[in-house]
Every structure is written in C-alpha cells, then in structure tokens.
Design a protein around this motif. Structure first.
Motif, PDB file in Angstrom:
ATOM      1  N   ASN A  53     -21.157   6.092  12.214  1.00 28.66           N
ATOM      2  CA  ASN A  53     -21.421   4.739  12.729  1.00 28.66           C
ATOM      3  C   ASN A  53     -21.884   4.774  14.180  1.00 28.66           C
ATOM      4  OD1 ASN A  53     -20.582   3.680  10.336  1.00 28.66           O
ATOM      5  ND2 ASN A  53     -18.477   3.275  11.028  1.00 28.66           N
ATOM      6  N   PRO A 105     -26.185  -2.412   4.803  1.00 21.26           N
ATOM      7  CA  PRO A 105     -26.327  -1.982   6.203  1.00 21.26           C
ATOM      8  C   PRO A 105     -27.794  -1.926   6.642  1.00 21.26           C
ATOM      9  CG  PRO A 105     -25.995  -0.076   4.796  1.00 21.26           C
ATOM     10  CD  PRO A 105     -25.888  -1.279   3.894  1.00 21.26           C
ATOM     11  N   ASP A 112      -7.967  -6.259   7.789  1.00 25.40           N
ATOM     12  CA  ASP A 112      -8.611  -5.831   6.553  1.00 25.40           C
ATOM     13  C   ASP A 112     -10.009  -6.410   6.424  1.00 25.40           C
ATOM     14  OD1 ASP A 112      -6.478  -4.378   5.883  1.00 25.40           O
ATOM     15  OD2 ASP A 112      -5.718  -5.713   4.319  1.00 25.40           O
ATOM     16  N   ALA A 136     -12.323  -4.725   8.726  1.00 25.58           N
ATOM     17  CA  ALA A 136     -12.600  -3.384   8.211  1.00 25.58           C
ATOM     18  C   ALA A 136     -13.630  -3.450   7.084  1.00 25.58           C
ATOM     19  CB  ALA A 136     -11.313  -2.742   7.718  1.00 25.58           C
ATOM     20  N   GLU A 137     -13.477  -4.456   6.222  1.00 27.33           N
ATOM     21  CA  GLU A 137     -14.386  -4.618   5.090  1.00 27.33           C
ATOM     22  C   GLU A 137     -15.817  -4.868   5.587  1.00 27.33           C
ATOM     23  OE1 GLU A 137     -14.188  -7.419   1.116  1.00 27.33           O
ATOM     24  OE2 GLU A 137     -12.428  -7.254   2.413  1.00 27.33           O
ATOM     25  N   ALA A 146     -16.990  -4.195   8.595  1.00 28.75           N
ATOM     26  CA  ALA A 146     -17.446  -3.005   9.323  1.00 28.75           C
ATOM     27  C   ALA A 146     -17.999  -1.980   8.342  1.00 28.75           C
ATOM     28  CB  ALA A 146     -16.299  -2.415  10.138  1.00 28.75           C
ATOM     29  N   HIS A 147     -17.288  -1.838   7.220  1.00 27.67           N
ATOM     30  CA  HIS A 147     -17.722  -0.903   6.190  1.00 27.67           C
ATOM     31  C   HIS A 147     -19.078  -1.316   5.621  1.00 27.67           C
ATOM     32  CE1 HIS A 147     -17.234   2.092   3.057  1.00 27.67           C
ATOM     33  NE2 HIS A 147     -17.599   1.173   2.176  1.00 27.67           N
ATOM     34  N   ALA A 148     -19.233  -2.606   5.324  1.00 25.28           N
ATOM     35  CA  ALA A 148     -20.487  -3.097   4.739  1.00 25.28           C
ATOM     36  C   ALA A 148     -21.666  -2.906   5.692  1.00 25.28           C
ATOM     37  CB  ALA A 148     -20.341  -4.574   4.375  1.00 25.28           C
ATOM     38  N   TYR A 149     -21.424  -3.100   6.978  1.00 24.78           N
ATOM     39  CA  TYR A 149     -22.510  -3.007   7.964  1.00 24.78           C
ATOM     40  C   TYR A 149     -22.639  -1.600   8.556  1.00 24.78           C
ATOM     41  CZ  TYR A 149     -23.259  -8.048   7.871  1.00 24.78           C
ATOM     42  OH  TYR A 149     -23.571  -9.327   7.474  1.00 24.78           O
ATOM     43  N   GLU A 150     -21.740  -0.727   8.137  1.00 29.82           N
ATOM     44  CA  GLU A 150     -21.716   0.645   8.654  1.00 29.82           C
ATOM     45  C   GLU A 150     -21.688   0.683  10.189  1.00 29.82           C
ATOM     46  OE1 GLU A 150     -24.536   3.226   6.736  1.00 29.82           O
ATOM     47  OE2 GLU A 150     -23.928   2.561   4.740  1.00 29.82           O
ATOM     48  N   SER A 191     -18.573   0.545  13.549  1.00 30.92           N
ATOM     49  CA  SER A 191     -17.149   0.750  13.778  1.00 30.92           C
ATOM     50  C   SER A 191     -16.416  -0.594  13.715  1.00 30.92           C
ATOM     51  CB  SER A 191     -16.919   1.393  15.150  1.00 30.92           C
ATOM     52  OG  SER A 191     -17.136   0.443  16.169  1.00 30.92           O
ATOM     53  N   GLN A 192     -15.148  -0.529  13.401  1.00 28.00           N
ATOM     54  CA  GLN A 192     -14.367  -1.771  13.335  1.00 28.00           C
ATOM     55  C   GLN A 192     -14.330  -2.463  14.687  1.00 28.00           C
ATOM     56  OE1 GLN A 192     -10.629  -1.738  11.268  1.00 28.00           O
ATOM     57  NE2 GLN A 192     -11.236   0.043  10.047  1.00 28.00           N
TER      58      GLN A 192
END
Lengths: 176, 100
Positions: A74, A29, A148, A151-152, A154-158, A160-161
């Motif tokens: 986020n 991120p 999915d 979401a993955e 979004a999680h990596a880049y911190e 929101s989806q």
C-alpha cells in the motif's frame, strides 16, 4: 515554476479528476501503476532500508519514479501517486528524494513543506477518489467509528488503514 | 570539496570577523606576525594557513580556532541533497544512466 506558497487544492482536485476520467477509473482499487506508466513515467524498484520511500528523477525524455520495494504494498502505491504529483506540479533540478514520509495527514509533522502537502493530498485523492468513497460510505452505510469498517474500505482501496481513516475524516469534515 | 574551497571559506570567516571588529588587514597582520600581503592572500583563500597561525588568528579575532573553520567542509558544496546509503546512491546512479 516558483514554489507554491499555499496548497492548491482546487488545482489538485482538477488534475485528479482528469486522470480518473482519462484512465476510466470507476471503482477501487485505483491502478496507480497503470496511470503512472500511461503518463509516460518509468518505475524502478529497489529493496532498501527504511531510509526513504521513493524518488522522482528527471530523465531526458521522461520521469523515473523510484519505489522502495521494502515498504508495504500500500505504501508503494502511495509513493507512486505521490511522485506522480511532483511530476505534475513541481519543479526541481534533477532528482527529488522523498524521505520516509509519515502517513499522511496534512497535519502530519512531516508535511510542513507545501510541496509535500500537495503531493500527499494528490496521492490521497487519487487513491481514494472523493466520489467513489462517498458512494461507498453511503451505500455500505459504513460506521466510520468502527475500525472494522475502516479496515474493510482500506482493503478495497488498497491503502493503509491510517490513510483511509484520515481520508474519511477529511471527507466528513467537509460534509458538515 | 577541494582544498581551495576550505581556505576560501576560512579566509571569508577571518575577513568577516576582522571587519566586525573594525580591524584593518595591517592591524591583524601585526597581531598574527605575518605580512599584510599574507593576510590579504589568506582572506582570499589563496594562501594556506598553518595550525599555529590558525591559533594566532583566533586569538587576534577573539574567537576559538574552530569558530573560524567551516562546520562540515566536505558537504558544504552539496546543500541540495542529503547523502543516502551507498546502496540507494548506487540505485539512483543506475536509474540516472538509464534515463539519459
């Protein structure tokens, strides 16, 4: 500095690239906090209701970014990036308050003001840099239709989806 | 906002309306049973207006009394920013002081 009449995409792209290079950001991120501090801004946090996301206050020597700590993590990152954009791009007297802006598509009904669109664009591009995201999309062979995968990422880049989904849609529309 | 501002805005609205009706200050003065000098002062916001006079002005100018009054007089001097919650304003004030 007069108000921009239309969104200055190429200027925003250049500013974002310069920051990513200056702070040696090569993978997500993006540490937007470090960038804001590095640019000389102070950050102040407070728990508030959902009335606004943040503000940018012009001090005598530096800007202060106010962040509503009640927002999701986020969202707070997005707020910091958004306020950095106002500091770089826009003129205001004393304080600029950002009401709880909706995420974050340029099509968002809240994004009617050119300055707000610019700040949102800057924030999206800074937090989800084109080159990085493009590589990830290619390398991971991401199925962009899949929740999915979004979401993955979004999680990596911190982020929101929702912002990630918009950002990917935006990138893909320009690839075609 | 100060009281002066309220009477100034009321006076401006009275003048605007009078001029729209192509009335002279003297004509209006006769209708509201005041001297022409009083009407001049009221239009300049230099003289306050009693409630019964407000009704007379409204009648003479063919509007409702409320139409002559500023809609939210106590906010009108700060168009630049909507008021936030006290907690938010307090936070901004603290940040402002520390940033000076």
């Amino acid at each position: 500095m007069p108000k921009p009449l239309r969104v200055r995409y190429s200027r925003i792209a250049r500013l974002v690239d310069e920051l990513l290079e200056k702070y040696n950001v090569h993978e997500p991120p993006v540490n937007v906090h470090r960038i804001a501090i590095g640019e000389g801004h102070q950050i102040s946090y407070e728990y508030l209701d959902d009335e606004f996301s943040g503000f940018l206050l012009k001090g005598t020597k530096h800007f202060v970014i106010g962040v509503n700590r009640s927002n999701a993590e986020n969202r707070q990152r997005f707020t910091i990036a958004h306020e950095c954009a106002h500091a770089l791009l826009h003129d205001f007297d004393d304080i600029h308050v950002d009401k709880a802006f909706k995420l974050r598509s340029p099509l968002s009904s809240k994004a009617i003001d050119v300055e707000e669109i610019e700040a949102n664009t800057f924030a999206a591009w800074l937090l989800m840099p084109e080159r990085m995201l493009r590589n990830d999309l290619l390398r991971w062979g991401i199925d962009v239709q899949s929740d999915d995968s979004v979401a993955e990422l979004a999680h990596a880049y911190e982020v929101s989806q929702q912002s990630m989904a918009f950002r990917i849609a935006n990138l893909l529309s320009r690839l075609r | 906002m100060k009281d002066d501002d309220l009477y100034e805005m009321l006076g401006q609205e009275i003048r605007r309306r009078r001029e729209a009706l192509k009335m002279r200050q003297g004509d209006l003065a006769d209708l509201v049973e005041l001297s022409r000098a009083s009407v001049t002062n009221i239009e300049l916001g230099k003289q306050s207006v009693l409630v019964d006079q407000l009704y007379k002005f409204a009648d003479a100018l063919k509007v409702k009394p409320a139409d002559l009054l500023p809609s939210s007089p106590f906010k009108s001097k700060q168009p630049e920013r909507e008021a936030l919650s006290p907690k938010a304003e307090n936070w901004i004030e603290r940040v402002r002081k520390s940033a000076q």
